[in-house]
Motif scaffolding. Structure first.
Motif, PDB file in Angstrom:
ATOM      1  N   GLN A  98       8.394  -8.491   1.160  1.00  0.00           N
ATOM      2  CA  GLN A  98       7.004  -8.928   1.281  1.00  0.00           C
ATOM      3  C   GLN A  98       6.136  -7.961   0.495  1.00  0.00           C
ATOM      4  O   GLN A  98       6.184  -6.747   0.730  1.00  0.00           O
ATOM      5  N   ARG A  99       5.351  -8.502  -0.433  1.00  0.00           N
ATOM      6  CA  ARG A  99       4.425  -7.643  -1.178  1.00  0.00           C
ATOM      7  C   ARG A  99       3.293  -7.258  -0.236  1.00  0.00           C
ATOM      8  O   ARG A  99       2.695  -8.099   0.416  1.00  0.00           O
ATOM      9  N   ILE A 100       3.020  -5.965  -0.152  1.00  0.00           N
ATOM     10  CA  ILE A 100       1.974  -5.465   0.736  1.00  0.00           C
ATOM     11  C   ILE A 100       0.689  -5.191  -0.041  1.00  0.00           C
ATOM     12  O   ILE A 100      -0.391  -5.546   0.399  1.00  0.00           O
ATOM     13  N   ASN A 101       0.803  -4.536  -1.192  1.00  0.00           N
ATOM     14  CA  ASN A 101      -0.384  -4.148  -1.959  1.00  0.00           C
ATOM     15  C   ASN A 101      -0.139  -4.162  -3.454  1.00  0.00           C
ATOM     16  O   ASN A 101       1.001  -4.032  -3.899  1.00  0.00           O
ATOM     17  N   THR A 102      -1.234  -4.263  -4.190  1.00  0.00           N
ATOM     18  CA  THR A 102      -1.232  -4.095  -5.641  1.00  0.00           C
ATOM     19  C   THR A 102      -2.355  -3.107  -5.967  1.00  0.00           C
ATOM     20  O   THR A 102      -3.464  -3.251  -5.457  1.00  0.00           O
ATOM     21  N   PHE A 103      -2.024  -2.105  -6.782  1.00  0.00           N
ATOM     22  CA  PHE A 103      -3.008  -1.098  -7.172  1.00  0.00           C
ATOM     23  C   PHE A 103      -2.952  -0.873  -8.674  1.00  0.00           C
ATOM     24  O   PHE A 103      -1.865  -0.684  -9.232  1.00  0.00           O
ATOM     25  N   GLN A 104      -4.123  -0.870  -9.322  1.00  0.00           N
ATOM     26  CA  GLN A 104      -4.201  -0.547 -10.740  1.00  0.00           C
ATOM     27  C   GLN A 104      -3.973   0.955 -10.930  1.00  0.00           C
ATOM     28  O   GLN A 104      -4.171   1.748 -10.009  1.00  0.00           O
ATOM     29  N   TYR A 105      -3.593   1.330 -12.141  1.00  0.00           N
ATOM     30  CA  TYR A 105      -3.267   2.720 -12.459  1.00  0.00           C
ATOM     31  C   TYR A 105      -4.374   3.687 -12.059  1.00  0.00           C
ATOM     32  O   TYR A 105      -4.089   4.781 -11.576  1.00  0.00           O
ATOM     33  N   ASP A 106      -5.624   3.287 -12.241  1.00  0.00           N
ATOM     34  CA  ASP A 106      -6.739   4.204 -11.969  1.00  0.00           C
ATOM     35  C   ASP A 106      -7.179   4.205 -10.500  1.00  0.00           C
ATOM     36  O   ASP A 106      -8.137   4.889 -10.138  1.00  0.00           O
ATOM     37  N   ASN A 107      -6.475   3.491  -9.632  1.00  0.00           N
ATOM     38  CA  ASN A 107      -6.811   3.467  -8.211  1.00  0.00           C
ATOM     39  C   ASN A 107      -6.434   4.792  -7.548  1.00  0.00           C
ATOM     40  O   ASN A 107      -5.436   5.418  -7.912  1.00  0.00           O
ATOM     41  N   GLU A 108      -7.224   5.173  -6.573  1.00  0.00           N
ATOM     42  CA  GLU A 108      -6.975   6.447  -5.884  1.00  0.00           C
ATOM     43  C   GLU A 108      -5.612   6.449  -5.163  1.00  0.00           C
ATOM     44  O   GLU A 108      -4.978   7.497  -5.053  1.00  0.00           O
ATOM     45  N   ALA A 109      -5.132   5.296  -4.721  1.00  0.00           N
ATOM     46  CA  ALA A 109      -3.808   5.225  -4.078  1.00  0.00           C
ATOM     47  C   ALA A 109      -2.702   5.592  -5.068  1.00  0.00           C
ATOM     48  O   ALA A 109      -1.724   6.252  -4.701  1.00  0.00           O
ATOM     49  N   VAL A 110      -2.849   5.197  -6.323  1.00  0.00           N
ATOM     50  CA  VAL A 110      -1.861   5.535  -7.348  1.00  0.00           C
ATOM     51  C   VAL A 110      -1.910   7.027  -7.637  1.00  0.00           C
ATOM     52  O   VAL A 110      -0.862   7.675  -7.788  1.00  0.00           O
ATOM     53  N   SER A 111      -3.097   7.586  -7.687  1.00  0.00           N
ATOM     54  CA  SER A 111      -3.225   9.042  -7.890  1.00  0.00           C
ATOM     55  C   SER A 111      -2.547   9.796  -6.759  1.00  0.00           C
ATOM     56  O   SER A 111      -1.828  10.774  -6.995  1.00  0.00           O
ATOM     57  N   LEU A 112      -2.759   9.339  -5.536  1.00  0.00           N
ATOM     58  CA  LEU A 112      -2.128   9.966  -4.380  1.00  0.00           C
ATOM     59  C   LEU A 112      -0.605   9.856  -4.475  1.00  0.00           C
ATOM     60  O   LEU A 112       0.120  10.842  -4.274  1.00  0.00           O
ATOM     61  N   LEU A 113      -0.106   8.669  -4.809  1.00  0.00           N
ATOM     62  CA  LEU A 113       1.338   8.469  -4.947  1.00  0.00           C
ATOM     63  C   LEU A 113       1.915   9.400  -6.008  1.00  0.00           C
ATOM     64  O   LEU A 113       2.950  10.042  -5.786  1.00  0.00           O
TER      65      LEU A 113
END
Length: 178
Positions: free
Chosen positions: A87-102
Protein backbone atom coordinates in the motif's frame (compact mmCIF):
# COMPACT_ATOMS: atom_id res chain seq x y z
CA UNK A 1 27.02 -13.54 -3.62
CA UNK A 2 25.68 -10.64 -1.57
CA UNK A 3 27.04 -7.12 -1.90
CA UNK A 4 26.72 -4.63 0.91
CA UNK A 5 27.26 -0.91 1.33
CA UNK A 6 26.51 1.47 4.17
CA UNK A 7 23.31 3.49 4.14
CA UNK A 8 25.35 6.69 3.81
CA UNK A 9 27.11 5.45 0.66
CA UNK A 10 23.76 4.29 -0.70
CA UNK A 11 21.97 7.61 -0.29
CA UNK A 12 24.95 9.70 -1.41
CA UNK A 13 25.12 7.83 -4.74
CA UNK A 14 21.39 8.05 -5.43
CA UNK A 15 20.08 10.63 -7.93
CA UNK A 16 16.29 10.88 -7.70
CA UNK A 17 13.46 13.41 -8.00
CA UNK A 18 10.82 12.03 -5.64
CA UNK A 19 10.05 9.11 -3.35
CA UNK A 20 7.05 6.98 -2.49
CA UNK A 21 6.79 5.11 0.79
CA UNK A 22 5.05 1.76 1.03
CA UNK A 23 3.76 -0.54 3.74
CA UNK A 24 3.50 -4.26 3.00
CA UNK A 25 3.01 -7.65 4.62
CA UNK A 26 0.78 -6.30 7.39
CA UNK A 27 -2.86 -5.60 8.14
CA UNK A 28 -6.15 -7.48 8.21
CA UNK A 29 -6.44 -7.91 4.42
CA UNK A 30 -2.95 -9.39 4.26
CA UNK A 31 -3.67 -11.79 7.14
CA UNK A 32 -6.95 -12.84 5.47
CA UNK A 33 -5.12 -13.50 2.18
CA UNK A 34 -2.53 -15.62 4.00
CA UNK A 35 -5.28 -17.76 5.55
CA UNK A 36 -6.49 -18.59 2.05
CA UNK A 37 -3.13 -18.91 0.26
CA UNK A 38 -0.97 -20.73 2.84
CA UNK A 39 -3.01 -23.98 3.04
CA UNK A 40 -2.99 -24.26 -0.77
CA UNK A 41 0.75 -23.53 -0.86
CA UNK A 42 1.52 -26.09 1.86
CA UNK A 43 -0.67 -28.74 0.20
CA UNK A 44 1.11 -28.32 -3.14
CA UNK A 45 4.57 -28.27 -1.53
CA UNK A 46 3.88 -31.49 0.40
CA UNK A 47 2.43 -33.18 -2.69
CA UNK A 48 5.53 -32.26 -4.70
CA UNK A 49 7.95 -33.35 -1.97
CA UNK A 50 6.23 -36.67 -1.24
CA UNK A 51 5.02 -37.80 -4.65
CA UNK A 52 6.54 -35.36 -7.14
CA UNK A 53 3.45 -35.75 -9.33
CA UNK A 54 2.09 -32.23 -9.72
CA UNK A 55 0.20 -31.44 -12.88
CA UNK A 56 1.53 -28.67 -15.09
CA UNK A 57 -1.17 -26.35 -13.72
CA UNK A 58 -0.24 -27.26 -10.14
CA UNK A 59 3.47 -26.62 -10.88
CA UNK A 60 2.62 -23.17 -12.22
CA UNK A 61 0.42 -22.43 -9.21
CA UNK A 62 3.11 -23.62 -6.77
CA UNK A 63 5.60 -21.33 -8.48
CA UNK A 64 3.16 -18.39 -8.24
CA UNK A 65 2.51 -19.09 -4.55
CA UNK A 66 6.23 -19.49 -3.87
CA UNK A 67 6.74 -16.02 -5.36
CA UNK A 68 3.99 -14.62 -3.11
CA UNK A 69 4.82 -16.50 0.09
CA UNK A 70 8.48 -17.51 -0.13
CA UNK A 71 10.82 -16.78 2.76
CA UNK A 72 11.93 -13.22 2.03
CA UNK A 73 9.52 -10.95 0.20
CA UNK A 74 10.49 -7.65 -1.39
CA UNK A 75 8.27 -4.71 -2.39
CA UNK A 76 8.94 -5.35 -6.08
CA UNK A 77 9.63 -8.82 -7.46
CA UNK A 78 11.98 -9.86 -10.27
CA UNK A 79 9.27 -9.21 -12.87
CA UNK A 80 8.70 -5.62 -11.68
CA UNK A 81 5.38 -6.32 -9.94
CA UNK A 82 4.61 -4.76 -6.58
CA UNK A 83 3.88 -7.17 -3.70
CA UNK A 84 0.17 -8.00 -3.55
CA UNK A 85 -0.08 -6.57 -0.02
CA UNK A 86 1.71 -3.29 -0.74
CA UNK A 87 0.00 0.00 0.00
CA UNK A 88 1.45 3.35 -1.00
CA UNK A 89 1.42 5.60 2.06
CA UNK A 90 3.08 8.82 0.86
CA UNK A 91 4.73 10.61 -2.03
CA UNK A 92 7.32 13.32 -1.39
CA UNK A 93 9.20 15.52 -3.87
CA UNK A 94 12.98 15.78 -3.52
CA UNK A 95 12.79 19.22 -1.91
CA UNK A 96 10.27 18.13 0.75
CA UNK A 97 11.40 18.28 4.36
CA UNK A 98 10.53 14.56 4.80
CA UNK A 99 13.07 13.67 2.10
CA UNK A 100 15.70 15.83 3.79
CA UNK A 101 15.00 14.05 7.06
CA UNK A 102 15.22 10.63 5.38
CA UNK A 103 18.54 11.52 3.75
CA UNK A 104 19.93 12.67 7.12
CA UNK A 105 18.76 9.42 8.75
CA UNK A 106 20.49 7.33 6.08
CA UNK A 107 23.63 9.48 6.36
CA UNK A 108 23.97 8.65 10.07
CA UNK A 109 27.28 7.10 11.02
CA UNK A 110 27.18 3.31 10.90
CA UNK A 111 27.96 2.08 14.41
CA UNK A 112 26.45 -0.67 16.59
CA UNK A 113 25.35 -2.85 13.68
CA UNK A 114 23.00 -5.62 14.84
CA UNK A 115 23.30 -9.11 13.39
CA UNK A 116 19.99 -10.79 14.13
CA UNK A 117 19.65 -14.43 13.19
CA UNK A 118 16.15 -14.04 11.74
CA UNK A 119 15.05 -13.74 8.13
CA UNK A 120 13.95 -10.16 7.47
CA UNK A 121 10.29 -9.43 6.86
CA UNK A 122 10.29 -6.24 4.85
CA UNK A 123 7.19 -4.34 5.95
CA UNK A 124 8.28 -0.85 4.93
CA UNK A 125 9.89 0.31 1.71
CA UNK A 126 10.92 3.47 -0.11
CA UNK A 127 10.91 3.75 -3.89
CA UNK A 128 13.15 6.42 -5.40
CA UNK A 129 11.97 7.77 -8.76
CA UNK A 130 13.05 10.08 -11.57
CA UNK A 131 10.48 12.66 -12.72
CA UNK A 132 9.79 10.42 -15.73
CA UNK A 133 8.39 7.79 -13.35
CA UNK A 134 11.38 5.50 -13.80
CA UNK A 135 12.36 3.66 -10.63
CA UNK A 136 15.92 4.50 -9.59
CA UNK A 137 16.07 2.20 -6.55
CA UNK A 138 13.92 0.41 -3.99
CA UNK A 139 14.93 0.28 -0.34
CA UNK A 140 13.23 -2.58 1.55
CA UNK A 141 13.33 -2.16 5.33
CA UNK A 142 12.75 -4.60 8.20
CA UNK A 143 12.56 -2.65 11.43
CA UNK A 144 12.22 -5.84 13.51
CA UNK A 145 15.59 -7.35 12.69
CA UNK A 146 17.21 -4.13 11.54
CA UNK A 147 17.86 -5.07 7.93
CA UNK A 148 17.71 -3.17 4.65
CA UNK A 149 18.10 -4.44 1.12
CA UNK A 150 17.74 -3.24 -2.43
CA UNK A 151 17.12 -6.85 -3.48
CA UNK A 152 18.33 -10.33 -2.55
CA UNK A 153 21.88 -9.56 -3.75
CA UNK A 154 22.36 -6.04 -2.39
CA UNK A 155 22.21 -5.32 1.33
CA UNK A 156 22.40 -1.92 3.01
CA UNK A 157 24.25 -1.76 6.32
CA UNK A 158 23.20 0.70 9.03
CA UNK A 159 23.55 1.05 12.77
CA UNK A 160 20.85 0.51 15.39
CA UNK A 161 20.38 4.26 15.76
CA UNK A 162 19.45 4.53 12.08
CA UNK A 163 16.65 1.99 12.57
CA UNK A 164 15.34 3.86 15.62
CA UNK A 165 15.18 7.04 13.52
CA UNK A 166 13.56 5.17 10.61
CA UNK A 167 10.92 3.71 12.94
CA UNK A 168 10.02 7.24 14.11
CA UNK A 169 10.14 8.57 10.53
CA UNK A 170 7.70 5.92 9.30
CA UNK A 171 5.35 6.40 12.25
CA UNK A 172 5.38 10.19 11.76
CA UNK A 173 4.42 9.88 8.07
CA UNK A 174 1.58 7.43 8.74
CA UNK A 175 3.02 3.93 8.40
CA UNK A 176 1.30 1.39 10.70
CA UNK A 177 4.59 0.46 12.40
CA UNK A 178 4.11 -1.82 15.41
Amino acid sequence: MTNSITSSHYIQRLAFDYIETYSLQRGDEYEAALKVLKPEYNRLKVKKEKRNNLTETEEIRLSELDTLLGVTQYLIDDTGRFHFSSQRINTFQYDNEAVSLLKNILLAKTTDVSHWMCAPIYRDAIVFYKNSGEIVSVLNICLSCEAMAIDCSNQIVAGSGTYEMLRKFFKDIGHPVE
